[in-house]
Design an enzyme around this catalytic site. Sequence first.
Site, mmCIF file in Angstrom:
data_model
loop_
_atom_site.group_PDB
_atom_site.id
_atom_site.type_symbol
_atom_site.label_atom_id
_atom_site.label_comp_id
_atom_site.label_asym_id
_atom_site.label_seq_id
_atom_site.Cartn_x
_atom_site.Cartn_y
_atom_site.Cartn_z
ATOM 1 N N SER A 1 18.476 -39.515 -69.852
ATOM 2 C CA SER A 1 18.658 -40.964 -69.755
ATOM 3 C C SER A 1 18.186 -41.603 -71.051
ATOM 4 C CB SER A 1 17.846 -41.534 -68.592
ATOM 5 O OG SER A 1 17.791 -42.948 -68.681
ATOM 6 N N TYR B 1 10.157 -41.700 -63.987
ATOM 7 C CA TYR B 1 11.566 -41.321 -64.179
ATOM 8 C C TYR B 1 11.790 -40.826 -65.604
ATOM 9 C CZ TYR B 1 16.666 -41.944 -64.482
ATOM 10 O OH TYR B 1 18.014 -41.747 -64.691
#
Length: 246
Positions: free
Chosen positions: A141, A154
């Site tokens: 990401s 995350y």
Amino acid sequence: MNGDTNKVAIVTGAARGIGAAIAERLAGDGFTVVVNYAGSAAEAEAVVGRIEAKGGKAIAAQADVSDAAAVARMFDAAQTAFGGVDVLVNNAGIMKLATIAESDDALFDSQIAVNLKGSFNTLREAAKRLREGGRIINLSSSVVGLYQPGYAVYAATKAGVEAMTHVMVKELRGRNITVNAIAPGPTATALFLDGKPQSVIDTLTKLAPLERLGQPEDIASAVAFLAGPDGAWINGQVLRANGGII
Ligand code: NDP
């Protein structure tokens, strides 16, 4: 078609969102696709149906990627059905946002289990089983780099995925297998959209100089490049697919 008609790709978390777009794109490019899902059986069968309707080949395969035994069974099923595995796309993932102060143990443990251990489980099977000439594409990401508040756990799981990408490249020396990561920015799926106020979505939509959200097909195009013949010389890289956000 890219001529890869005998190649087999496992796409994890392929019932919905980015994974579904990747599965359909790879099938369109000639890959036989294993459409992995955890809970979304009907959606996975719908993806298989759409692939078959266009003349492609696919099966749905249930496996919670955080369960090592289930992942091994999925690879067994792919080998039994199609003779081997050439491509792994590690797409399954979850995102839970909170500041570190407000994060509970469940938030930490669940993201580690799916994003980090889940990727480890599939990478371990791929390292043992992928055929010569194979490709591995891990979904990271762009939050690895952006590091916004609320994304610590995350982002940590995705930084771990990037680290495994770089190490695995070296461990697979001599087998003609590439390992890369794609790091999307905000992409219009449930993972990104659910639970965010419209004002936050609007702000994040305008963040990229291209001034729109990524679409699952944008990410699928980048994966298809790395999985296909044109990506053969790209190895050990993290490709940020985010419209220029970072
Ligand atoms: P979605 O929430 O739309 O879809 C997630 C998929 O992951 C679902 O198909 C789900 O399967 C699957 N999944 C979740 N947990 C498991 C599990 N334990 N085992 C197997 N499959 C599982 O997410 P996106 O499509 O947006 O995300 C895809 C990937 O892209 C993720 O790794 C995410 O971190 C990454 N990403 C997404 C961005 C975005 O803005 N959307 C930005 C950057 C990265 P099921 O429905 O069957 O439970």
